[in-house]
Design a protein around this motif. Structure first.
Motif, PDB file in Angstrom:
ATOM      1  N   ARG A   1     -12.977  -1.758   5.372  1.00 58.36           N
ATOM      2  CA  ARG A   1     -13.302  -3.050   5.978  1.00 58.36           C
ATOM      3  C   ARG A   1     -14.794  -3.130   6.235  1.00 58.36           C
ATOM      4  O   ARG A   1     -15.420  -2.161   6.651  1.00 58.36           O
ATOM      5  CB  ARG A   1     -12.575  -3.220   7.309  1.00 58.36           C
ATOM      6  CG  ARG A   1     -11.091  -3.397   7.171  1.00 58.36           C
ATOM      7  CD  ARG A   1     -10.489  -3.570   8.527  1.00 58.36           C
ATOM      8  NE  ARG A   1      -9.057  -3.778   8.432  1.00 58.36           N
ATOM      9  CZ  ARG A   1      -8.257  -3.809   9.483  1.00 58.36           C
ATOM     10  NH1 ARG A   1      -8.740  -3.628  10.685  1.00 58.36           N
ATOM     11  NH2 ARG A   1      -6.972  -4.010   9.323  1.00 58.36           N
TER      12      ARG A   1
ATOM     13  N   PRO B   1       0.821  -1.213   0.000  1.00 56.11           N
ATOM     14  CA  PRO B   1       0.000   0.000   0.000  1.00 56.11           C
ATOM     15  C   PRO B   1       0.858   1.267   0.000  1.00 56.11           C
ATOM     16  O   PRO B   1       1.901   1.329   0.632  1.00 56.11           O
ATOM     17  CB  PRO B   1      -0.802  -0.108   1.291  1.00 56.11           C
ATOM     18  CG  PRO B   1      -0.135  -1.127   2.109  1.00 56.11           C
ATOM     19  CD  PRO B   1       0.688  -1.982   1.203  1.00 56.11           C
TER      20      PRO B   1
ATOM     21  N   ASP C   1      -3.018   5.459   0.330  1.00 52.16           N
ATOM     22  CA  ASP C   1      -4.085   4.460   0.169  1.00 52.16           C
ATOM     23  C   ASP C   1      -4.996   4.418   1.393  1.00 52.16           C
ATOM     24  O   ASP C   1      -4.597   4.766   2.500  1.00 52.16           O
ATOM     25  CB  ASP C   1      -3.497   3.074  -0.067  1.00 52.16           C
ATOM     26  CG  ASP C   1      -2.977   2.888  -1.474  1.00 52.16           C
ATOM     27  OD1 ASP C   1      -3.179   3.791  -2.312  1.00 52.16           O
ATOM     28  OD2 ASP C   1      -2.359   1.847  -1.731  1.00 52.16           O
ATOM     29  N   ARG C   2      -6.215   3.965   1.156  1.00 50.44           N
ATOM     30  CA  ARG C   2      -7.202   3.806   2.219  1.00 50.44           C
ATOM     31  C   ARG C   2      -7.609   2.339   2.293  1.00 50.44           C
ATOM     32  O   ARG C   2      -7.668   1.637   1.292  1.00 50.44           O
ATOM     33  CB  ARG C   2      -8.447   4.661   1.957  1.00 50.44           C
ATOM     34  CG  ARG C   2      -8.158   6.139   1.937  1.00 50.44           C
ATOM     35  CD  ARG C   2      -7.806   6.628   3.337  1.00 50.44           C
ATOM     36  NE  ARG C   2      -7.458   8.030   3.346  1.00 50.44           N
ATOM     37  CZ  ARG C   2      -6.210   8.490   3.427  1.00 50.44           C
ATOM     38  NH1 ARG C   2      -5.200   7.662   3.461  1.00 50.44           N
ATOM     39  NH2 ARG C   2      -5.979   9.771   3.462  1.00 50.44           N
ATOM     40  N   ARG C   3      -7.927   1.895   3.496  1.00 54.91           N
ATOM     41  CA  ARG C   3      -8.348   0.519   3.734  1.00 54.91           C
ATOM     42  C   ARG C   3      -9.814   0.529   4.141  1.00 54.91           C
ATOM     43  O   ARG C   3     -10.197   1.192   5.104  1.00 54.91           O
ATOM     44  CB  ARG C   3      -7.503  -0.073   4.848  1.00 54.91           C
ATOM     45  CG  ARG C   3      -7.782  -1.506   5.133  1.00 54.91           C
ATOM     46  CD  ARG C   3      -6.846  -1.982   6.216  1.00 54.91           C
ATOM     47  NE  ARG C   3      -6.574  -3.387   6.004  1.00 54.91           N
ATOM     48  CZ  ARG C   3      -5.686  -4.063   6.678  1.00 54.91           C
ATOM     49  NH1 ARG C   3      -4.950  -3.460   7.584  1.00 54.91           N
ATOM     50  NH2 ARG C   3      -5.512  -5.340   6.443  1.00 54.91           N
TER      51      ARG C   3
ATOM     52  N   ALA D   1     -11.418   3.681  -3.062  1.00 54.29           N
ATOM     53  CA  ALA D   1     -11.846   3.224  -1.741  1.00 54.29           C
ATOM     54  C   ALA D   1     -13.184   3.842  -1.354  1.00 54.29           C
ATOM     55  O   ALA D   1     -14.063   3.155  -0.826  1.00 54.29           O
ATOM     56  CB  ALA D   1     -10.779   3.562  -0.702  1.00 54.29           C
TER      57      ALA D   1
ATOM     58  N   ALA E   1      -4.375   3.118   5.061  1.00 56.69           N
ATOM     59  CA  ALA E   1      -3.751   1.797   4.991  1.00 56.69           C
ATOM     60  C   ALA E   1      -2.533   1.797   5.914  1.00 56.69           C
ATOM     61  O   ALA E   1      -1.861   2.809   6.072  1.00 56.69           O
ATOM     62  CB  ALA E   1      -3.341   1.476   3.562  1.00 56.69           C
TER      63      ALA E   1
ATOM     64  N   ASP F   1     -12.047  -6.949   3.212  1.00 54.11           N
ATOM     65  CA  ASP F   1     -10.946  -6.007   3.429  1.00 54.11           C
ATOM     66  C   ASP F   1     -10.447  -5.581   2.053  1.00 54.11           C
ATOM     67  O   ASP F   1     -10.043  -6.420   1.253  1.00 54.11           O
ATOM     68  CB  ASP F   1      -9.845  -6.722   4.217  1.00 54.11           C
ATOM     69  CG  ASP F   1      -8.773  -5.783   4.719  1.00 54.11           C
ATOM     70  OD1 ASP F   1      -7.908  -6.260   5.454  1.00 54.11           O
ATOM     71  OD2 ASP F   1      -8.773  -4.593   4.374  1.00 54.11           O
ATOM     72  N   TYR F   2     -10.484  -4.282   1.775  1.00 58.14           N
ATOM     73  CA  TYR F   2     -10.142  -3.756   0.456  1.00 58.14           C
ATOM     74  C   TYR F   2      -9.243  -2.539   0.634  1.00 58.14           C
ATOM     75  O   TYR F   2      -9.559  -1.637   1.405  1.00 58.14           O
ATOM     76  CB  TYR F   2     -11.437  -3.359  -0.274  1.00 58.14           C
ATOM     77  CG  TYR F   2     -11.259  -2.744  -1.628  1.00 58.14           C
ATOM     78  CD1 TYR F   2     -10.914  -3.516  -2.722  1.00 58.14           C
ATOM     79  CD2 TYR F   2     -11.465  -1.387  -1.822  1.00 58.14           C
ATOM     80  CE1 TYR F   2     -10.769  -2.948  -3.985  1.00 58.14           C
ATOM     81  CE2 TYR F   2     -11.328  -0.810  -3.079  1.00 58.14           C
ATOM     82  CZ  TYR F   2     -10.978  -1.592  -4.150  1.00 58.14           C
ATOM     83  OH  TYR F   2     -10.836  -1.025  -5.387  1.00 58.14           O
ATOM     84  N   THR F   3      -8.111  -2.507  -0.038  1.00 60.36           N
ATOM     85  CA  THR F   3      -7.185  -1.377   0.019  1.00 60.36           C
ATOM     86  C   THR F   3      -7.014  -0.802  -1.377  1.00 60.36           C
ATOM     87  O   THR F   3      -6.768  -1.547  -2.322  1.00 60.36           O
ATOM     88  CB  THR F   3      -5.814  -1.822   0.573  1.00 60.36           C
ATOM     89  OG1 THR F   3      -6.017  -2.416   1.856  1.00 60.36           O
ATOM     90  CG2 THR F   3      -4.866  -0.646   0.691  1.00 60.36           C
TER      91      THR F   3
END
Length: 66
Positions: free
Chosen positions: A16, A8, A12-14, A34, A55, A26-28
């Motif tokens: 959930r 990441p 970046d952003r995560r 995002a 992230a 869970d997606y980054t």
């Protein structure tokens, strides 16, 4: 089995998706992607909690060993 994943970036952003205390998705991604993913999952799964956060940076205790 080893799974290769992209490292990441700091921006970046995560995202959930939670079922109680369990993460079920869970997606980054970069911030625009995002946010789009979060919006779609919120519409589809209105009763579940969906969070978005930065992230985990490389080397942090929260970073997964990939």
């Amino acid at each position: 089995m080893t799974t290769l994943a992209a490292v990441p970036h700091p921006t970046d952003r995560r995202v959930r998706m939670w079922f109680g205390e369990h993460v079920i998705a869970d997606y980054t991604a970069e911030p625009p992607d995002a946010l789009r993913y979060q919006a779609g999952m919120t519409r589809r799964f209105a009763s579940l909690r969906i969070t978005i956060e930065p992230a985990a940076p490389l080397g942090s205790p929260d970073a997964e060993d990939r």
